[in-house]
Write a protein that holds these residues in place. Structure first.
Motif, PDB file in Angstrom:
ATOM      1  N   ARG A  77       0.827  -1.213   0.000  1.00  0.00           N
ATOM      2  CA  ARG A  77       0.000   0.000   0.000  1.00  0.00           C
ATOM      3  C   ARG A  77       0.857   1.256   0.000  1.00  0.00           C
ATOM      4  O   ARG A  77       0.619   2.198  -0.760  1.00  0.00           O
ATOM      5  CB  ARG A  77      -0.942  -0.009   1.202  1.00  0.00           C
ATOM      6  N   GLY A  78       1.861   1.270   0.853  1.00  0.00           N
ATOM      7  CA  GLY A  78       2.742   2.435   0.926  1.00  0.00           C
ATOM      8  C   GLY A  78       3.528   2.648  -0.352  1.00  0.00           C
ATOM      9  O   GLY A  78       3.658   3.776  -0.837  1.00  0.00           O
ATOM     10  N   ILE A  79       4.057   1.567  -0.908  1.00  0.00           N
ATOM     11  CA  ILE A  79       4.837   1.670  -2.148  1.00  0.00           C
ATOM     12  C   ILE A  79       3.962   2.196  -3.279  1.00  0.00           C
ATOM     13  O   ILE A  79       4.370   3.093  -4.028  1.00  0.00           O
ATOM     14  CB  ILE A  79       5.479   0.313  -2.505  1.00  0.00           C
ATOM     15  N   GLU A  80       2.759   1.666  -3.412  1.00  0.00           N
ATOM     16  CA  GLU A  80       1.839   2.140  -4.452  1.00  0.00           C
ATOM     17  C   GLU A  80       1.569   3.637  -4.298  1.00  0.00           C
ATOM     18  O   GLU A  80       1.613   4.392  -5.273  1.00  0.00           O
ATOM     19  CB  GLU A  80       0.512   1.381  -4.391  1.00  0.00           C
ATOM     20  N   ALA A  81       1.278   4.060  -3.083  1.00  0.00           N
ATOM     21  CA  ALA A  81       0.981   5.475  -2.829  1.00  0.00           C
ATOM     22  C   ALA A  81       2.197   6.353  -3.112  1.00  0.00           C
ATOM     23  O   ALA A  81       2.075   7.414  -3.737  1.00  0.00           O
ATOM     24  CB  ALA A  81       0.514   5.659  -1.394  1.00  0.00           C
ATOM     25  N   LEU A  82       3.360   5.909  -2.676  1.00  0.00           N
ATOM     26  CA  LEU A  82       4.577   6.700  -2.874  1.00  0.00           C
ATOM     27  C   LEU A  82       4.943   6.802  -4.351  1.00  0.00           C
ATOM     28  O   LEU A  82       5.303   7.882  -4.836  1.00  0.00           O
ATOM     29  CB  LEU A  82       5.733   6.094  -2.071  1.00  0.00           C
ATOM     30  N   LEU A  83       4.833   5.701  -5.082  1.00  0.00           N
ATOM     31  CA  LEU A  83       5.142   5.747  -6.510  1.00  0.00           C
ATOM     32  C   LEU A  83       4.127   6.601  -7.258  1.00  0.00           C
ATOM     33  O   LEU A  83       4.477   7.271  -8.234  1.00  0.00           O
ATOM     34  CB  LEU A  83       5.221   4.339  -7.097  1.00  0.00           C
ATOM     35  N   GLY A  84       2.888   6.610  -6.791  1.00  0.00           N
ATOM     36  CA  GLY A  84       1.889   7.514  -7.361  1.00  0.00           C
ATOM     37  C   GLY A  84       2.290   8.969  -7.170  1.00  0.00           C
ATOM     38  O   GLY A  84       2.131   9.796  -8.076  1.00  0.00           O
ATOM     39  N   ARG A  85       2.836   9.279  -6.005  1.00  0.00           N
ATOM     40  CA  ARG A  85       3.312  10.650  -5.733  1.00  0.00           C
ATOM     41  C   ARG A  85       4.487  11.010  -6.652  1.00  0.00           C
ATOM     42  O   ARG A  85       4.594  12.149  -7.113  1.00  0.00           O
ATOM     43  CB  ARG A  85       3.772  10.798  -4.291  1.00  0.00           C
ATOM     44  N   VAL A  86       5.359  10.046  -6.882  1.00  0.00           N
ATOM     45  CA  VAL A  86       6.504  10.282  -7.777  1.00  0.00           C
ATOM     46  C   VAL A  86       5.991  10.629  -9.172  1.00  0.00           C
ATOM     47  O   VAL A  86       6.452  11.594  -9.795  1.00  0.00           O
ATOM     48  CB  VAL A  86       7.442   9.055  -7.811  1.00  0.00           C
ATOM     49  N   GLU A  87       5.027   9.848  -9.663  1.00  0.00           N
ATOM     50  CA  GLU A  87       4.459  10.106 -10.993  1.00  0.00           C
ATOM     51  C   GLU A  87       3.758  11.458 -11.044  1.00  0.00           C
ATOM     52  O   GLU A  87       3.910  12.204 -12.012  1.00  0.00           O
ATOM     53  CB  GLU A  87       3.478   8.997 -11.377  1.00  0.00           C
ATOM     54  N   THR A  88       2.998  11.778 -10.000  1.00  0.00           N
ATOM     55  CA  THR A  88       2.299  13.065  -9.944  1.00  0.00           C
ATOM     56  C   THR A  88       3.288  14.228  -9.984  1.00  0.00           C
ATOM     57  O   THR A  88       3.007  15.275 -10.561  1.00  0.00           O
ATOM     58  CB  THR A  88       1.429  13.145  -8.667  1.00  0.00           C
TER      59      THR A  88
END
Length: 131
Positions: free
Chosen positions: A84-95
């Protein structure tokens, strides 16, 4: 650069963890440090105002993508526990405008980084996860 890594003894780079990202990191620290060699997250008591993530690798993004990328890399050793954390963090990187899978590709092929997690395998798993 800060203290030596608890895993491998290499230098670490300390950085502040923004309040909105602390929920994704075990124990929710105000500061963390990423190892410049094995990419393990370490504790940090303090951090510079503007850390230079190029000390970890030239592949690391800068700006708003840097901290979530560093945190995600530090969590990759346990994809099952940190999904869950990795998905959220990688989403932030993309954003923030960076390609996290490209960063992982570049880190996997760099001789100066000996990541604790198998980056090539994790990259493939992340690609499936993010689809």
């Amino acid at each position: 650069m800060t203290d030596a890594c608890a895993e491998c003894g290499a230098p670490t780079l300390a950085f502040a963890v923004p309040a909105d990202l602390r929920e994704f990191v075990p124990d929710g620290p105000e500061h963390a440090a990423i190892c410049t060699n094995c990419l393990t997250l370490n504790e940090a008591s303090d951090a510079p105002a503007d850390p230079d993530f190029s000390h970890v690798s030239g592949a690391m993004p800068d700006g708003e993508a840097a901290v979530p990328m560093a945190l995600a890399l530090g969590l990759l050793d346990s994809l099952a526990l940190n999904r869950r954390g990795i998905e959220a963090l990688l989403g932030r990187v993309e954003t923030a405008g960076a390609d996290p899978l490209l960063v992982i590709d570049r880190l996997a092929t760099q001789g100066s980084v000996q990541a604790k997690a198998d980056l090539e395998r994790r990259r493939h798993q992340l690609e499936q996860l993010l689809e």
